[in-house]
Write an enzyme that holds these catalytic residues in place. Sequence first.
Site, PDB file in Angstrom:
ATOM      1  N   GLU A 197      37.102 -12.234 -24.886  1.00 44.32           N
ATOM      2  CA  GLU A 197      38.263 -11.407 -24.551  1.00 44.32           C
ATOM      3  C   GLU A 197      37.958  -9.998 -25.012  1.00 44.32           C
ATOM      4  O   GLU A 197      37.774  -9.742 -26.207  1.00 44.32           O
ATOM      5  CB  GLU A 197      39.525 -11.942 -25.242  1.00 44.32           C
ATOM      6  CG  GLU A 197      40.007 -13.256 -24.643  1.00 44.32           C
ATOM      7  CD  GLU A 197      41.329 -13.735 -25.245  1.00 44.32           C
ATOM      8  OE1 GLU A 197      41.835 -13.079 -26.186  1.00 44.32           O
ATOM      9  OE2 GLU A 197      41.836 -14.766 -24.773  1.00 44.32           O
ATOM     10  N   GLU A 251      50.334  -6.914 -31.165  1.00 46.76           N
ATOM     11  CA  GLU A 251      49.235  -6.999 -32.124  1.00 46.76           C
ATOM     12  C   GLU A 251      49.712  -6.740 -33.547  1.00 46.76           C
ATOM     13  O   GLU A 251      50.571  -5.901 -33.789  1.00 46.76           O
ATOM     14  CB  GLU A 251      48.142  -5.964 -31.804  1.00 46.76           C
ATOM     15  CG  GLU A 251      47.751  -5.862 -30.349  1.00 46.76           C
ATOM     16  CD  GLU A 251      47.113  -7.123 -29.779  1.00 46.76           C
ATOM     17  OE1 GLU A 251      46.789  -8.042 -30.554  1.00 46.76           O
ATOM     18  OE2 GLU A 251      46.961  -7.199 -28.551  1.00 46.76           O
TER      19      GLU A 251
END
Lengths: 274, 415
Positions: free
Chosen positions: A43, A54
């Site tokens: 990824e 995040e």
Amino acid sequence: MSLEASFADEPAFVPYLAAGDPDYESSLAYVEALARGGADAIELGLPFSEPIAEGSTIQEAIVRALEAGMTVDRYFEFVADLDVDVPLVCMTYYNLIYQYGDEQGPRPFVRKAAEVGLSGFVVPDLPAEEAGPLRDACDEFGLDLVFIVAPTTEGERLERMREQVSGYVYVQARLGTTGARDEVSDYTERSLARIEDWDVPKAVGFGIKSGDHAERIVSAGADGIIVGSALVDIVAEGHENDDATEEVAQRLEDKARELKQGALRGAGDRPRVE
Amino acid sequence: MSTSKFGDYGGQYVPEALMPAIEELTDAYERYVLNNEDGFIDEFRQRMRDFGGRPTPLQYAEQLSARYDTDVYLKREDLLHGGAHKLNNALGQVLLAKYMGKERIIAETGAGQHGTATAMAAAHLDMPCVIYMGETDIARQRPNVFRIRINGAEVNPVTTGRGTLKEAISETMRDWATTVENTHYVIGSVVGPAPFPSMVRDFQALISEEAREQIQEQAGTLPDAVLACAGGGSNTMGTFHHFVDDSAVDLYAVEAGGSSLSVDEEAGVAPNSASLSTGEEGVLHGARTKVLQDTDGQIMESHSVSAGLDYAGVGPELAHLVDSGRVDPVNVDDDVALEAFHRLSQDEGVIPALETAHAFGYLEEHHDELGDTVVVNVSGRGDKDLETVIEETMERDLSIAPDMSIFREVGGGAL
């Protein structure tokens, strides 16, 4: 390269790094090191200025990459420059996909992604309800669209995702944002049980940081593990200490090997159902 | 999904972990807010009267009316408890969280007004409360930080990016993604994923519900124009909502033109916060809306002399009303806003928030185009901005400002 095939023979190790962190050249070396260490797919984060899903580790990686000049065009160059032979998944936020090119919507971005050899997408701020146009574009250009199943995803929402997911499903092991944690979350087994009969491989992420941890996740039934923050930590530490790129790359390769080996051990522990 | 969109704008672009919470909130919004289940709206209105001080007056502004030869009415949201319109939304959402059985409140704040209002509402309704605030904003809004603390809420500094509102929103969303099962996120404006834009508008719509009645009582007519400043757009939508169907009433959303309307792509900075006037369609903080962004789609750092307008996005409903021609997006720069701050203070004895001052700056510059009767929303009072106003006034040569020499002599650079 098919994403699903990466999971075919043994549990897959899927690492994440933000492209361009802490700079273009080092980042190329780091991603290639992960492939050497046993990554089955990667990824590759395309940094967005407002990464709301995040935790602080990856958020800081994104800031470093943006400050070092990463842009959408540079990202596509980066993918083309990479010397790896595993599938690459673009992980980014929807606005960057939506804005690209002169045609409105995700199509130009997906076309370009296919051109440079990306295999699919993970878009953390795009729930199944809003994913129609991106799913269509992925179908048109032969790319996969990975969805994240959260511990709180149930019922109709699960079905909506099942209809649209391809490549693999990203099982979020616990609530919250990305980030390395010490304990295995309670949610992994329950989440895996909810999607037991799905056809796509199940990769568990969020908080995995060691080979032992990877082993436990795989023995709990995961087809693969996704690891981001534990690797980004190595990049961050190397950057702070001004370590040589080769040294940091070696550490990443070693960590990758540890995680992959852990995942393989986990598969050995698992009772085989034929 | 039809209720979550305004034309092409709106929607729910959020991490999967938040979707169940958003569905739960949508359900609660429909039951309690739209259908008054368990008497929610009755309790909300009662508390806004007793605790908040509603209704706020609509005041005829004699000096400004004479100056512009136009009847100018002030909707005095600065007189609401806490000194700004923010309490309408904060109290509504904290009360809703209680009805939903949530145990903890989180909120972001930019200028500190929403944080202050949320902390007050949480104290009033006995809910634990955590406020996220960018460290730059903490430095420039210290009195509000202290007010939040006095009310018993925690303040979590946000150190990422430039440390202003958009970083605080991102950080609050991260907290929510972790704590979603027992926590409600009281978003501070008509932004974010559905149902927030509609719900916040409905709580803020008390402003136009009252103003529309008051102006007809006092002036015997609907106004020709309604003016409100626009950052995220909550006072704007609250002030416009009940006038939207009155097609003869012109609606002006006055944005912060900052120091310039141009953008610096290289630095990623837009020295303004005029998303309605100059922004492009994009996806930010859960909604498709007009956004200040570079050609890649990276979000720009916005700027305004007024911290409360300093945001790179705007409510999706406002974006839609602008595209459909119902709302006029206009803007004034920092200088004009600062002059308007001094003018309203001197002429009417009302010290406005710097956000609010933008609306009066537009009135000064365009009063002859606005018709005979104008309503301006005084979205908040300016006490919180006095330090900024002293600094900014001393940097400029404003003929309208009071003699600033006393500050130079006494305060020196310390101010």
